[in-house]
Design a protein around this motif. Structure first.
Motif, PDB file in Angstrom:
ATOM      1  N   VAL A 142      -2.389   9.662   7.672  1.00 24.47           N
ATOM      2  CA  VAL A 142      -2.563   8.560   6.721  1.00 24.47           C
ATOM      3  C   VAL A 142      -1.684   7.379   7.134  1.00 24.47           C
ATOM      4  O   VAL A 142      -2.123   6.222   7.109  1.00 24.47           O
ATOM      5  CB  VAL A 142      -2.236   9.012   5.281  1.00 24.47           C
ATOM      6  N   LEU A 189      -9.181  -0.296   4.287  1.00 26.64           N
ATOM      7  CA  LEU A 189      -8.314   0.857   4.061  1.00 26.64           C
ATOM      8  C   LEU A 189      -9.061   2.068   3.510  1.00 26.64           C
ATOM      9  O   LEU A 189      -8.659   3.209   3.758  1.00 26.64           O
ATOM     10  CB  LEU A 189      -7.194   0.485   3.085  1.00 26.64           C
ATOM     11  N   HIS A 190     -10.116   1.844   2.764  1.00 24.62           N
ATOM     12  CA  HIS A 190     -10.770   2.947   2.052  1.00 24.62           C
ATOM     13  C   HIS A 190     -12.022   3.420   2.772  1.00 24.62           C
ATOM     14  O   HIS A 190     -12.832   2.594   3.207  1.00 24.62           O
ATOM     15  CB  HIS A 190     -11.143   2.506   0.629  1.00 24.62           C
ATOM     16  N   CYS A 219       1.120   5.534   1.618  1.00 24.69           N
ATOM     17  CA  CYS A 219       0.587   6.706   2.299  1.00 24.69           C
ATOM     18  C   CYS A 219       0.982   7.910   1.458  1.00 24.69           C
ATOM     19  O   CYS A 219       2.179   8.160   1.265  1.00 24.69           O
ATOM     20  CB  CYS A 219       1.171   6.820   3.704  1.00 24.69           C
ATOM     21  N   SER A 265       0.863  -1.174   0.000  1.00 24.31           N
ATOM     22  CA  SER A 265       0.000   0.000   0.000  1.00 24.31           C
ATOM     23  C   SER A 265       0.897   1.220   0.000  1.00 24.31           C
ATOM     24  O   SER A 265       2.123   1.108  -0.095  1.00 24.31           O
ATOM     25  CB  SER A 265      -0.934  -0.022   1.220  1.00 24.31           C
ATOM     26  N   THR A 277      -9.644  12.676   9.182  1.00 19.06           N
ATOM     27  CA  THR A 277      -9.519  11.824  10.359  1.00 19.06           C
ATOM     28  C   THR A 277     -10.178  12.492  11.569  1.00 19.06           C
ATOM     29  O   THR A 277     -10.054  13.704  11.733  1.00 19.06           O
ATOM     30  CB  THR A 277      -8.031  11.506  10.658  1.00 19.06           C
ATOM     31  N   LEU A 295      -3.274   5.388  10.011  1.00 20.26           N
ATOM     32  CA  LEU A 295      -4.393   4.511   9.659  1.00 20.26           C
ATOM     33  C   LEU A 295      -3.920   3.286   8.892  1.00 20.26           C
ATOM     34  O   LEU A 295      -4.329   2.153   9.200  1.00 20.26           O
ATOM     35  CB  LEU A 295      -5.432   5.267   8.826  1.00 20.26           C
ATOM     36  N   ILE A 296      -3.064   3.484   7.899  1.00 23.79           N
ATOM     37  CA  ILE A 296      -2.625   2.343   7.098  1.00 23.79           C
ATOM     38  C   ILE A 296      -1.831   1.365   7.955  1.00 23.79           C
ATOM     39  O   ILE A 296      -2.012   0.140   7.860  1.00 23.79           O
ATOM     40  CB  ILE A 296      -1.835   2.831   5.872  1.00 23.79           C
ATOM     41  N   THR A 319      -9.079   6.421   3.089  1.00 28.82           N
ATOM     42  CA  THR A 319      -8.024   6.790   4.026  1.00 28.82           C
ATOM     43  C   THR A 319      -8.161   8.263   4.397  1.00 28.82           C
ATOM     44  O   THR A 319      -8.898   9.013   3.751  1.00 28.82           O
ATOM     45  CB  THR A 319      -6.630   6.562   3.412  1.00 28.82           C
TER      46      THR A 319
END
Length: 469
Positions: free
Chosen positions: A324, A377-378, A290, A288, A386, A327-328, A380
């Protein structure tokens, strides 16, 4: 039980030339085309649209073995073995889960080197909206797309690590004459040509932007959100008619960098060139990225380097980027192992802007599928804010429109359960005469309305380059 028949034929033609030669006969078109690497899938025609792959079987090649997708909610495993193997899969992608097929049932094509058969599974496309349950209206073009989650094209032109293939899918046995005809058309495809399409942009309301910024900063000040990603939508009118092919070719052959996306349904089409990978899965390997924090590119390499150095040192952009990363990393920590997310970002330099970029890699736990990862994930914080849920609710209050596919998760999954999704940025929706282009930027406590407005203008240059200017 839905039965699918699939056939693969090796080709030597340029993939985009082949697509241009075939596309006139198909109003449904699907493209996921990575400009930097051989991950290129170009679909034509809609063989079947599925809300789920719970009960799907397919036959590969004339007289080939039959393979069944056995789905059970909450568990999935990909079996690679002999022709007797049956793959167990999570609930079909149409319900937000991945699918896994026995690789022995995948479409077979002769390898470019040697006589060994190459397994090329059938390819399914999935285009997902940013906020599918948003009650606000989308623009009239975006609103005309059906709500389908999983689409298998009649034809898929493929270029990947296995080679180049013409894949033909059908709900009945694949007619050899059809394969032969398409193969001849592909072999005879002439070189594509670029087109310049003059256009005008109708300016959006600066007053409305200032009001949106005020509402966003107020919500941040109240502690509802730490970041929210606002978007702008501008109406475009062309001086003469244009086609999805025109924009596709200009994005692929132009200076835009990233992955080119296209989804055409009848007379309308969504397309763009996004720099942002959401998630890629190959076996148990997951990647993935960021991507958040932006500055312009310079007129020279030295100027770009200086701007990038300032971006790396900018506290506002580093904080925006870190939301980001957090979260990831948290998603991957929950469903993966061997998680690797570097502590310091890099710079991703594009044609018009530069971004803070942190790659993320991991190995996924057995039973966790590609679309499990996609949905976890989506969206993000790079495209929503956030906390994500609170940011989405704030956007519903601030933005008067639904974004549709803009900032959605768009990509493909193959019969082995592998594939990838990207975030649909630097994009627009069109009908061949007019359309809407979209751009966005992250807002935090220290954001300035003028600077953020100008940043979106820079980002819009990518989709506007699709008009050949």
């Amino acid at each position: 039980m839905t039965r699918i028949y699939t056939s693969n034929t090796p080709i030597e033609a340029d993939l985009v030339d082949a697509f241009c030669a075939l596309q006139k006969g198909f109003t449904d078109q699907f493209v996921y085309y990575d400009k930097a690497r051989a991950c290129r899938y170009m679909g034509l025609g809609r063989c079947i649209a599925l809300p789920s792959l719970r009960e799907v079987e397919y036959e590969s090649g004339e007289g080939g073995p039959l393979h069944v997708v056995a789905a059970a909610e909450g568990c999935a495993s990909a079996f690679r073995g002999d022709a007797s193997g049956v793959a167990a899969a999570g609930e079909g992608l149409g319900d937000g889960r991945d699918v896994a097929f026995g690789a022995a049932g995948a479409g077979r094509a002769e390898a470019a080197v040697g006589d060994a058969a190459v397994e090329q599974p059938p390819v399914f496309f999935s285009f997902n909206r940013f906020d599918a349950t948003n009650p606000a209206p989308a623009d009239e073009l975006m609103a005309s797309f059906p709500r389908l989650r999983f689409m298998l094209p009649e034809i898929v032109l493929i270029e990947n690590e296995r080679g180049r293939f013409l894949q033909v899918n059908s709900l009945g046995p694949v007619y050899p004459g059809r394969v032969a005809r398409f193969t001849r058309m592909v072999a005879a495809a002439p070189p594509r040509q670029r087109a310049v399409i003059p256009f005008s942009l109708e300016p959006d309301s600066r007053e409305a932007w200032d009001e949106a910024m005020g509402a966003a900063l107020a919500a941040i000040g109240e502690g509802r959100v730490s970041k929210v990603v606002l978007s702008r939508r501008l109406r475009l009118v062309a001086e003469h008619p244009f086609s999805s092919k025109d924009l596709l070719v200009n994005l692929i052959d132009g200076d835009a960098r990233g992955t080119v996306l296209l989804y055409r349904y009848a007379d309308v089409f969504f397309c763009g060139c996004t720099p942002e990978l959401l998630v890629r899965k190959r076996g148990d390997a997951v990647a993935s990225m960021c991507l958040a924090g932006t500055c312009p590119t310079g007129a020279t390499s030295a100027e770009s380097d200086a701007l990038a150095e300032a971006l790396m040192a900018d506290g506002k952009n580093r904080a925006e980027h870190d939301y980001v990363v957090q979260l990831i990393r948290s998603v991957l920590d929950r469903v993966c192992y061997d998680v690797d997310v570097p502590a310091v970002p890099e710079i991703m330099r594009l044609a018009h802007v530069q971004h803070l970029y942190t790659p993320a890699r991991a190995r996924v736990l057995a039973g966790v599928t590609l679309t499990d990862l996609m949905e976890d994930l989506h969206p993000t914080p790079a495209v929503a804010g956030t906390p994500v849920g609170e940011a989405k609710m704030l956007l519903r209050a601030i933005e008067p429109y639904s974004r549709g596919f803009y900032a959605g998760a768009c990509g493909f999954v193959d019969g082995a359960g592998d594939g990838e999704f990207s975030v649909a940025l630097r994009a627009g929706v069109f009908d061949g005469e007019m359309g809407y282009v979209y751009g966005g930027c992250g807002i935090v406590a220290s954001s300035d309305a003028d600077a953020e407005y100008a940043e979106i203008d820079l980002k819009l240059r990518t989709i506007l380059s699709a008009f050949g200017a």
